[in-house]
Structures are given as structure tokens and as C-alpha cells.
Design an enzyme around this catalytic site. Structure first.
Site, mmCIF file in Angstrom:
data_model
loop_
_atom_site.group_PDB
_atom_site.id
_atom_site.type_symbol
_atom_site.label_atom_id
_atom_site.label_comp_id
_atom_site.label_asym_id
_atom_site.label_seq_id
_atom_site.Cartn_x
_atom_site.Cartn_y
_atom_site.Cartn_z
ATOM 1 N N PRO A 76 0.854 -1.197 0.000
ATOM 2 C CG PRO A 76 -0.028 -1.072 2.149
ATOM 3 C CD PRO A 76 0.876 -1.906 1.286
ATOM 4 C CG ASP A 252 4.924 -1.192 3.062
ATOM 5 O OD1 ASP A 252 3.744 -1.119 3.444
ATOM 6 O OD2 ASP A 252 5.508 -2.266 2.821
ATOM 7 C CG HIS A 253 -0.125 3.831 5.114
ATOM 8 N ND1 HIS A 253 0.093 3.952 6.463
ATOM 9 C CD2 HIS A 253 -0.927 4.858 4.787
ATOM 10 C CE1 HIS A 253 -0.566 4.992 6.938
ATOM 11 N NE2 HIS A 253 -1.188 5.567 5.927
ATOM 12 N NE ARG A 254 2.741 -4.004 3.506
ATOM 13 C CZ ARG A 254 3.343 -4.949 2.780
ATOM 14 N NH1 ARG A 254 2.814 -6.144 2.695
ATOM 15 N NH2 ARG A 254 4.463 -4.689 2.142
#
Ligand code: CAO
Length: 285
Positions: A76, A252-254
Site C-alpha cells: 500500500p 509502505d503504509h503497513r
């Protein structure tokens, strides 16, 4: 055929049939599913609309295409935009450029950015990590290897400056030039393309105002640079001409949240605008 389509949840009216009288074959259903998953494109006969030619992609283009498509699908992505005031940095670079050139080293802006990136990765270590294969643990790296995206005639390659924290500005500038040169001649050793922690993609010599780079997985962030431009910047009293460098940080939004990303670009801008730090980098040679 209908049973297979049902099992795979495929709407047969959407499938292009390649059999006699456009009958749908088993392979057509598989191809349709793979296209939906983004692995291949659906066959379209473009020649029905006009003249065309077909050109094979190079091996590098195919590999980097698969790599970026996988990263784009599985990570994401969010991109944080910012600007760094490099007026002071650029004046210092112009002042010492000839000295470096006399020793055979082309000191470009990118070498300063690599040093600033290392400092930001050290201040915000989450950016210097990777998710493990299960996606449940973060692997923190205690080394700082920085990849540089290089455009070549056979496609995009990303050679890596290993242990950038231990190298001087001149070492880094020399290594960027040597890696880019050898990338273009396809002379890089496999080890020079491996182990990167974070990538910088500089479109400064081409154009644009900002872009959204794709993360070089398994890394968790990438920094894009667009051309620095002179802008009238208000300092609270009057407008001053300042040289502003656009920063585009995809993350990376994780692993990273928006606040951390804003801190990262802020920290980068701070280092790139800090006269004391710039002079220290230059005098450390
Ligand atoms: N803004 C303003 N000036 C910039 C700049 C920027 N963002 N980036 C570089 N410059 C300046 C340099 O300081 C240098 O100035 P001088 O001529 O006054 O010394 C000049 O532009 C030329 O720099 P360069 O391009 O020769 O060297 P570099 O170290 O900046 O870049 C390399 C090297 C290999 C990264 C570059 O040549 C390249 O291939 N870039 C393409 C990357 C790419 O395709 N990315 C796409 C990836 S898609 O995600």
C-alpha cells in the site's frame, strides 16, 4: 468450460475467445484470470485500428517490470511531498566543485542527498527496515546501503552504494558516477545490485515538479527528486529568492504512517538546508 468459469468466478461474456468462430477455450479463461490478477494483459488486436509494430522488451525491462508490478500490487503506497531549501548547499557545491573536479570527482547534488538520507534513516530507523515473509515482524537493518536508480538504454537498474554512512562525500560522488557508468555498459557485478535498504530516484536532469516513485521491494520507502527551482519564498518580512528541491517520498503504509513520513522529509530538508552540516561534510574530506 462453464463449470471452470463458475469455479473461478469468471463472467464468460467478458472473456475474449480465441477458438474457431471466437469460441472460448480453457486457455482463454486462464489468461483472463491472469490478466485480472495483473500478470499479463488481455490480447487486443491493435492492428484493427491502424498501423502497428511489435518490439520485444529487453531482459532488464521485463525483470524490472515484473518487480515494480509486484511491488505496486503488494505494497500500500502513499507519497509524501515536500521541498528542501538548497540555496546554501548549492552555493557551497559551486564553491568546491572545481577542487573535486581536479581530483577527477564530479560532485553533484545527489551525493549530498545520499548523506542526508543516511542521517534521516539513522534518526528514523523504521525507514531502514523490511517486513519479514509472514508480514508479522519488522527486520531492522544496522547497515545503510543506498540504491540509486539509473536510466540505461536497456532499462532501469538500481546499483547500490554499500555502507554509505562510512563514506565521504567525495567517495559517494565518485561511486555514483562509476556505478552509473558501469550500469550503462552492463558491467555491474551482481553484488553491486544487491542489499539495498532505501532507493533514491533523481529526475533532476530531466524535468517535472513531483512524482510518485514505486517502492523497490523489499525496501519500505523510496525518495524521488525533481529539478530544484528558484522560488520567491516569504520569510515573514519579505520574499527572498531560494533554490527549492522537490522531494517525493513513497512509503509502505503497513510499516510507516503519515506522521513518520512527514518527519522524514522534514529531517531531510533540515539537513540539506543546514550550512554547518554541509560545511562539515565538505571539510571531512
Ligand atoms: N535539481 C537540480 N539540479 C540537479 C538535480 C536536481 N534534482 N539533480 C542533479 N542536479 C544537477 C547536478 O548537481 C549536476 O550539476 P552540475 O552540472 O552543475 O555539476 C547536474 O544536475 C547533472 O547531474 P547528473 O545527472 O550528471 O548527476 P546525478 O548525480 O544527479 O545523477 C544519475 C546521476 C545516474 C542518477 C542520473 O544520471 C540518472 O540516470 N537519473 C535517472 C534516474 C531515473 O531514471 N529514475 C527513474 C526511476 S522511476 O522510479
Amino acid at each position: 468450460m462453464r463449470k471452470l468459469a463458475r469455479q473461478l468466478g469468471v463472467n464468460l461474456t467478458r472473456v475474449h475467445g480465441s477458438g474457431p468462430r471466437q469460441r472460448i477455450l480453457k486457455e482463454d479463461i486462464h489468461r483472463h484470470v491472469r490478466a485480472r490478477l495483473g500478470e499479463v494483459s488481455e490480447a487486443v488486436d491493435f492492428s484493427q485500428y491502424g498501423d502497428i509494430e511489435t518490439v520485444a522488451l529487453s531482459k532488464t525491462e521485463r525483470l524490472s517490470g515484473q518487480h515494480t508490478a509486484h511491488a505496486w500490487r503488494s505494497i500500500p503506497h502513499v507519497t509524501q511531498f515536500d521541498q528542501a531549501d538548497i540555496t546554501v548547499l548549492e552555493a557551497a557545491r559551486q564553491r568546491v566543485k572545481e577542487q573535486y573536479a581536479a581530483q577527477g570527482c564530479k560532485l553533484t547534488l545527489l551525493a549530498f542527498v545520499v548523506k542526508a538520507v543516511v542521517a534521516a534513516l539513522q534518526a528514523l530507523p523504521r525507514f531502514n527496515s523490511a517486513l519479514d515473509a509472514t508480514g508479522t515482524q519488522l527486520i531492522r537493518k544496522h547497515y545503510w546501503h543506498i540504491g540509486i536508480a539509473v536510466e540505461t538504454a536497456h532499462g532501469l537498474v538500481v546499483p547500490v552504494i554499500h555502507d554509505a554512512e562510512r563514506k565521504s562525500l567525495g567517495d559517494i560522488a565518485g561511486e555514483i558516477a562509476s556505478l552509473a557508468d558501469r550500469a550503462r555498459q552492463r558491467k555491474l557485478a551482481p553484488a553491486e545490485l544487491q542489499g539495498g535498504c532505501f532507493t533514491v530516484s533523481n529526475l533532476g536532469h530531466i524535468g517535472g515538479t513531483a512524482f510518485t516513485p514505486i517502492i523497490n521491494a523489499p525496501e519500505v520507502a523510496i525518495l524521488g527528486l525533481s529539478p530544484a527551482r528558484w522560488q520567491a519564498v516569504y520569510n515573514g518580512e519579505d520574499f527572498q529568492p531560494r533554490l527549492m528541491l522537490p522531494l517525493s517520498l513513497s512509503y509502505d503504509h503497513r510499516v510507516i504512517d503519515g506522521a513518520q513520513a512527514a518527519r522524514f522529509t522534514h529531517q531531510l530538508a533540515d539537513s540539506l538546508g543546514d550550512q554547518r552540516l554541509i560545511e562539515a561534510l565538505i571539510s571531512a574530506e
